[in-house]
Design an enzyme around this catalytic site. Structure first.
Site, mmCIF file in Angstrom:
data_model
loop_
_atom_site.group_PDB
_atom_site.id
_atom_site.type_symbol
_atom_site.label_atom_id
_atom_site.label_comp_id
_atom_site.label_asym_id
_atom_site.label_seq_id
_atom_site.Cartn_x
_atom_site.Cartn_y
_atom_site.Cartn_z
ATOM 1 N N GLU A 103 0.818 -1.219 0.000
ATOM 2 C CA GLU A 103 0.000 0.000 0.000
ATOM 3 C C GLU A 103 0.849 1.264 0.000
ATOM 4 O O GLU A 103 0.529 2.246 0.678
ATOM 5 C CB GLU A 103 -0.992 -0.004 1.167
ATOM 6 N N HIS A 154 -1.694 -1.255 10.331
ATOM 7 C CA HIS A 154 -1.229 -2.626 10.536
ATOM 8 C C HIS A 154 0.059 -2.594 11.343
ATOM 9 O O HIS A 154 0.822 -1.628 11.276
ATOM 10 C CB HIS A 154 -0.958 -3.322 9.201
#
Length: 402
Positions: A50, A243
């Site tokens: 990402e 995360h």
């Protein structure tokens, strides 16, 4: 097998960076923190996901010139793949494989419900394509490392199928020492960037980020340690991402075949039986997804047909003044044009969705056909005709370094 060569330590880092410029909170500051971390730790390999902006990749590339001088950014589609690799060692070759199914364009979230997951067939197909990619490209590899946000829980079908079929081992399970979030969770409720409502069913969090690995007959690999970050960075008010980051230390050692390896027929049979069961479960999920896709394609075709009929009716009404030699239109022009635009838009959207669902149907059909062939090979092998050889963990000598 017996150990023969010196042990090599390979330090691997993985992080889903959540790098949506102007949308992700503290994006620039977090990339600065990530760069500082990678510079300090000097990992052998850093696997980032990402990283949606190439500008952010270029920022990291410049910042990591000394610690990780070799890198590659995988460009794909309109907004890119978001994947970047940084390495202390030279990168000799790269290849980008695009999944045939990547979710629905009108759904922006990876998973809505564990009980009713619309993306489950897509994830199963992606796991199938990934394991096939690994099988067909890693034949001559000494070591295989798969890291990143796989968006699937350890007990999920996709994870089980991927590891069982390829022989990949989970560093969290294999690590001799672990330091991190409870049960290795990588998406935790304590993270300030996480949606607390979505985490309600998961009190401790979820584990969807992995560092998976396997060796070969030439190189034995084991995981010495695994660590995860634990929310906010010390001295900062926020973490690196939504995360948690993974850091693993793998030990690599050259090996040689030991003569007279014992018969492992029963072990192979057990693996085959488990794979047949998983393949049956995977085919069932894919068939469910195929049925839903065919139903949606049919519904879209009906809506498109209605839009076409209404548009043709509009055109017919538009011809009335010319056929009757009348200068007046039978309907108010504004309403007439608005209805025409609505019919055309409906027709256009329906056409695009029909193409999308047709693509989904073909991809699901293709995956199911491949699974059927593979399952046939497994069943023939169980019957005593070894046409297919799945991965069976090799035995290693009991020496301290093996």
């Amino acid at each position: 097998m017996s150990s023969t060569g010196p042990t090599l330590r390979l330090r691997v880092f993985s992080l889903n960076c959540w790098g949506l410029r102007y949308l992700s909170r503290h994006c620039s500051a977090r990339y600065e923190m990530i760069g500082e971390l990678l510079n300090k730790e000097e990992y052998d390999i850093a696997l980032l996901q990402e990283v949606w902006s190439e500008k952010d990749y270029m920022f990291l590339k410049k910042k990591l010139t000394c610690s990780n001088p070799h890198s590659h950014y995988f460009k794909s589609g309109v907004i890119g793949s978001g994947l970047a690799v940084f390495s202390r060692h030279k990168i000799h070759d790269t290849f980008l494989y695009r999944y045939s199914l990547n979710g629905y364009p009108y759904m922006l979230h990876a998973e809505y419900s564990r009980e009713k997951d619309a993306y489950l067939p897509h994830r199963v197909v992606q796991a199938w394509e990934l394991l096939q990619f690994i099988r067909h490209t890693s034949g001559h590899a000494d070591v295989v490392i798969l890291g990143g946000d796989l968006n699937t829980h350890p007990q999920d079908l996709g994870s089980r199928l991927l590891c069982s079929y390829t022989g990949l081992r989970d560093s969290y399970i294999e690590a001799k020492t672990f330091d991190g979030c409870e049960e290795g969770m990588t998406l935790i409720p304590q993270n300030p960037f996480v949606n607390k409502k979505e985490m309600v069913p998961f009190e401790k969090g979820i584990r969807i980020d992995y560092i998976l690995f396997k060796g070969s007959p030439r190189v034995h690999v084991k995981c010495e340690s695994l660590t995860t970050t634990k929310g906010s960075v010390p001295g900062k008010s926020f973490p690196y991402s939504d995360h948690e980051a993974l850091s693993g230390v793998l030990l690599l050692q050259k090996t040689e075949e030991a003569p007279g390896e014992p018969d492992r027929c029963s072990e192979v049979t057990d693996v085959m039986g488990a794979l047949v069961d998983m393949m049956t479960e995977a085919r069932t999920e894919v068939k469910v997804g195929l049925h839903c896709a065919e139903r949606m394609r049919y519904s879209t075709a009906r809506v498109g047909f209605m839009g076409l009929v209404l548009l043709l009716l509009e055109l017919a009404i538009a011809l009335v003044p010319w056929l009757t030699l009348s200068m007046e239109h039978p309907f108010p022009r504004a309403s007439f044009y608005l209805l025409g635009a609505l019919c055309f838009t409906t027709l256009l959207i329906s056409l695009l969705m029909y193409i999308f669902y047709t693509t989904e149907v073909k991809a699901l059909q293709g995956a199911e056909d491949q699974m059927r062939l593979a399952m046939g090979g497994l069943q023939e092998c169980l019957q005593g005709r070894p046409l297919f050889h799945p991965h069976v963990p090799r035995r290693v000598s009991d020496s301290p370094d093996s």
